[in-house]
Design an enzyme around this catalytic site. Structure first.
Site, short mmCIF file in Angstrom:
data_model
loop_
_atom_site.label_atom_id
_atom_site.label_comp_id
_atom_site.label_asym_id
_atom_site.label_seq_id
_atom_site.Cartn_x
_atom_site.Cartn_y
_atom_site.Cartn_z
N SER A 149 0.97 -1.25 -0.04
CA SER A 149 -0.14 0.02 -0.01
C SER A 149 0.83 1.27 0.17
O SER A 149 0.65 2.18 -0.62
CB SER A 149 -1.02 -0.03 1.34
OG SER A 149 -1.77 -0.97 1.20
N GLU A 209 -4.57 -4.08 -3.41
CA GLU A 209 -5.57 -5.01 -2.99
C GLU A 209 -6.38 -5.77 -4.36
O GLU A 209 -7.35 -6.22 -4.42
CB GLU A 209 -6.67 -4.86 -2.12
CG GLU A 209 -6.10 -4.17 -0.72
CD GLU A 209 -5.19 -5.10 0.13
OE1 GLU A 209 -5.12 -6.15 -0.20
OE2 GLU A 209 -4.93 -4.58 1.19
N CYS A 233 11.34 -15.89 11.40
CA CYS A 233 12.66 -16.65 11.38
C CYS A 233 13.80 -16.05 10.71
O CYS A 233 14.99 -16.47 10.63
CB CYS A 233 12.54 -18.38 11.02
SG CYS A 233 12.18 -18.44 9.14
N GLY A 265 -9.16 -8.75 7.78
CA GLY A 265 -8.29 -8.59 9.00
C GLY A 265 -7.06 -8.34 8.77
O GLY A 265 -6.51 -8.06 7.62
N HIS A 312 7.49 -22.65 8.01
CA HIS A 312 6.76 -22.66 9.16
C HIS A 312 5.18 -22.45 9.04
O HIS A 312 4.31 -22.39 10.10
CB HIS A 312 7.30 -21.39 9.79
CG HIS A 312 8.65 -21.52 10.58
ND1 HIS A 312 9.56 -20.83 10.29
CD2 HIS A 312 9.11 -22.51 11.17
CE1 HIS A 312 10.63 -21.15 10.98
NE2 HIS A 312 10.47 -22.17 11.58
#
Length: 212
Positions: A16, A88, A147, A172, A184
């Site tokens: 953005s 988006e 990590c 969200g 991960h």
């Protein structure tokens, strides 16, 4: 010749702020930009491109039934449009992407679209799928997992655990989504935890499950 650019990343990679920066750079040189944002993302109010660092800019809203080509022609009748910017873009529909292609090919105006590629289930959004099909140039904006490896996955998190089932689009922010590397994402580790010397994360998970 103008081109359709698709610039993708995971969350929190600065997409953005890049839209806002590119718009500013065009306008600083006396050029006109058309900035668009899907109406589905209303976390910071509709009609704005908003960066998590606080910068924001007004944008025209694209809804499911919006014809972007008609919107572009309406705006360009008022002033010449030198560039179209979209934030988006994963939330776009197939017809939206085809309309962007028409802007590039028929009006010779560059279109720069920014967005995610894969969702929390590691599947393509409709918009990202068709951007991959039609874009002239595809570029990755990189960010990192906790990590330190390159983050390539977006995980949906609830109560500290990765969720891999549910509706594709649930709006969200950092409270719900986290960017992870493939390792991960697959083993479900959303952040560093205390692990005893010589113990792997999977061994720790199995130990916890046994204790439960």
């Amino acid at each position: 010749m103008a081109q359709l650019y698709y610039r993708y990343s995971t969350m929190n990679a600065g997409k953005s702020i890049e839209v806002i920066k590119v718009a500013y750079n065009y306008e600083e040189r006396g050029k006109n930009v058309l900035v668009l944002v899907p109406g589905v993302d209303d976390r910071f109010g509709t009609g704005y491109v908003t960066s998590r660092i606080g910068a924001r800019r007004e944008a025209l809203i694209v809804r499911d039934d919006t014809n972007i080509l008609e919107l572009f022609m309406r705006e360009s009748s008022r002033k010449d449009i030198d560039c179209v910017l979209i934030d988006e873009c994963q939330f776009l529909k197939k017809h939206h992407v085809e309309e962007l292609v028409e802007i590039v090919d028929s009006f010779n105006v560059p279109v720069l679209a920014y967005g995610l590629k894969n969702d929390f289930r590691n599947e393509l959004f409709e918009g990202s799928y068709y951007m991959l099909v039609y874009a002239d140039k595809i570029e990755e904006i990189k960010t990192i997992c906790w990590c330190g490896r390159k983050a390539t996955m977006v995980a949906r998190v609830k109560d500290g655990k990765i969720v891999k089932h549910g509706k594709q689009i649930v709006i969200g922010g950092n409270e719900m989504y986290v960017s992870l590397c493939r390792k991960h994402y697959n083993d479900g580790r959303v952040g560093p935890e205390l692990i005893l010397p010589g113990q792997t994360y999977l061994e720790e998970v199995m130990k916890k499950k046994t204790e439960e």
